[in-house]
Scaffold this motif. Sequence first.
Motif, PDB file in Angstrom:
ATOM      1  N   ASP A 245      -7.029 -12.370 -12.483  1.00 41.50           N
ATOM      2  CA  ASP A 245      -5.747 -13.039 -12.697  1.00 41.50           C
ATOM      3  C   ASP A 245      -4.605 -12.087 -12.383  1.00 41.50           C
ATOM      4  OD1 ASP A 245      -4.073 -15.144 -13.317  1.00 41.50           O
ATOM      5  OD2 ASP A 245      -4.947 -15.529 -15.277  1.00 41.50           O
ATOM      6  N   LEU A 246      -3.387 -12.555 -12.596  1.00 34.53           N
ATOM      7  CA  LEU A 246      -2.205 -11.838 -12.129  1.00 34.53           C
ATOM      8  C   LEU A 246      -1.684 -10.777 -13.097  1.00 34.53           C
ATOM      9  CD1 LEU A 246       0.604 -12.933 -13.735  1.00 34.53           C
ATOM     10  CD2 LEU A 246      -0.021 -15.015 -12.525  1.00 34.53           C
ATOM     11  N   TRP A 247      -2.265 -10.634 -14.283  1.00 35.89           N
ATOM     12  CA  TRP A 247      -1.645  -9.830 -15.338  1.00 35.89           C
ATOM     13  C   TRP A 247      -1.926  -8.330 -15.153  1.00 35.89           C
ATOM     14  CZ3 TRP A 247       1.452 -13.360 -16.640  1.00 35.89           C
ATOM     15  CH2 TRP A 247       1.026 -14.688 -16.798  1.00 35.89           C
ATOM     16  N   ALA A 248      -1.303  -7.743 -14.148  1.00 37.55           N
ATOM     17  CA  ALA A 248      -1.502  -6.323 -13.847  1.00 37.55           C
ATOM     18  C   ALA A 248      -1.109  -5.426 -15.015  1.00 37.55           C
ATOM     19  CB  ALA A 248      -0.690  -5.937 -12.598  1.00 37.55           C
ATOM     20  N   ARG A 249      -0.157  -5.834 -15.818  1.00 36.12           N
ATOM     21  CA  ARG A 249       0.283  -5.021 -16.954  1.00 36.12           C
ATOM     22  C   ARG A 249      -0.850  -4.801 -17.959  1.00 36.12           C
ATOM     23  NH1 ARG A 249       4.403  -1.562 -17.286  1.00 36.12           N
ATOM     24  NH2 ARG A 249       5.156  -2.908 -15.620  1.00 36.12           N
ATOM     25  N   ASP A 250      -1.799  -5.720 -17.986  1.00 37.86           N
ATOM     26  CA  ASP A 250      -2.926  -5.617 -18.919  1.00 37.86           C
ATOM     27  C   ASP A 250      -4.103  -4.833 -18.361  1.00 37.86           C
ATOM     28  OD1 ASP A 250      -1.618  -7.131 -20.762  1.00 37.86           O
ATOM     29  OD2 ASP A 250      -2.731  -8.965 -20.402  1.00 37.86           O
TER      30      ASP A 250
END
Length: 313
Positions: free
Chosen positions: A107-112
């Motif tokens: 998914d897109l949640w690079a911060r995680d």
Amino acid sequence: MFSLCKSHRTDNEAAGAASTPGVEGTAAKELRMGAEWESHARTFMSWPALESVWGEDLPYVREDIARVARAIADYEYVVMMARPDQRKAAQKACGRDVEVIPLEVDDLWARDTVLVFVEDDGEGTLLITESSIVNDNRNPGKSRDLIEAEIKQTLGIKKVIWLAGVRGQDITDAHVDSLVRFTAPGVVLLDRAHPDTPPDSWSHASDQAKAVLSKATDAEGRPFEVIDLPQPDLYEITGEGDDFVSTYANFYVANESVFMPKFGDREADKRARSILQEHFPERDIVQVRIDTIAAGGGGIHCSTHDEPGKPVD
């Protein structure tokens, strides 16, 4: 060791001067996470991969991510991680100024999910939401004291300021980067709900946060300067959905620039842009439409992760 990186649906987020899921801060002198406004070598992002997550919105959230990547690429090097079989399509969408690399992302949640970078020196203050971190969906069986001790040891933090957050009112249990963000040591922007926001909304976590911050000092003994960052009117925005995140606090600071959402409430968009420009006077403030990302419970900061260092040529 407690979990710092799990899924966006259960974890907190980094914000402002920090680069770690669940925290907002500047780290201490032994170890530090570089403040986000310091020099970046590059920005990492992640291509949305699964129809099982986004359903019919998958093409639209990909458009949002590509739009954010192209905008940031005007200011610094961007690396987009994409599944090997989706790499070609991601490259076409993002353009030649974005490097797309093959990696089995979900998914897109690079911060995680992107690595956390720590180095020497720092200011030593961290802000964190208890609702997201002291939570069995993230750190099962771990007390607040244990979590705080491990964060201090891992990231070189001298002082942790706990904010209550709110449980169960959004898919993140009140990630801090949608609530409060550093713009300088001792200076924070605080998300403030629109007057018409329902009283049980996650947005009202800011009331408790403001009360705490108004009495707190940072690791250097400085009182906080707290500046309100008002949300748009939900009846004026272009996006929709039960999980829609309408905060301007989920902005991303890149080299010579700041990227913030554009929600469609012209007055509120303009006001928020003005506030960010005041606090980042030497940077370009770039507004980007991210309605599908926001409808999925996130924002620009959630979908990016900076690597500190000398900018890549």
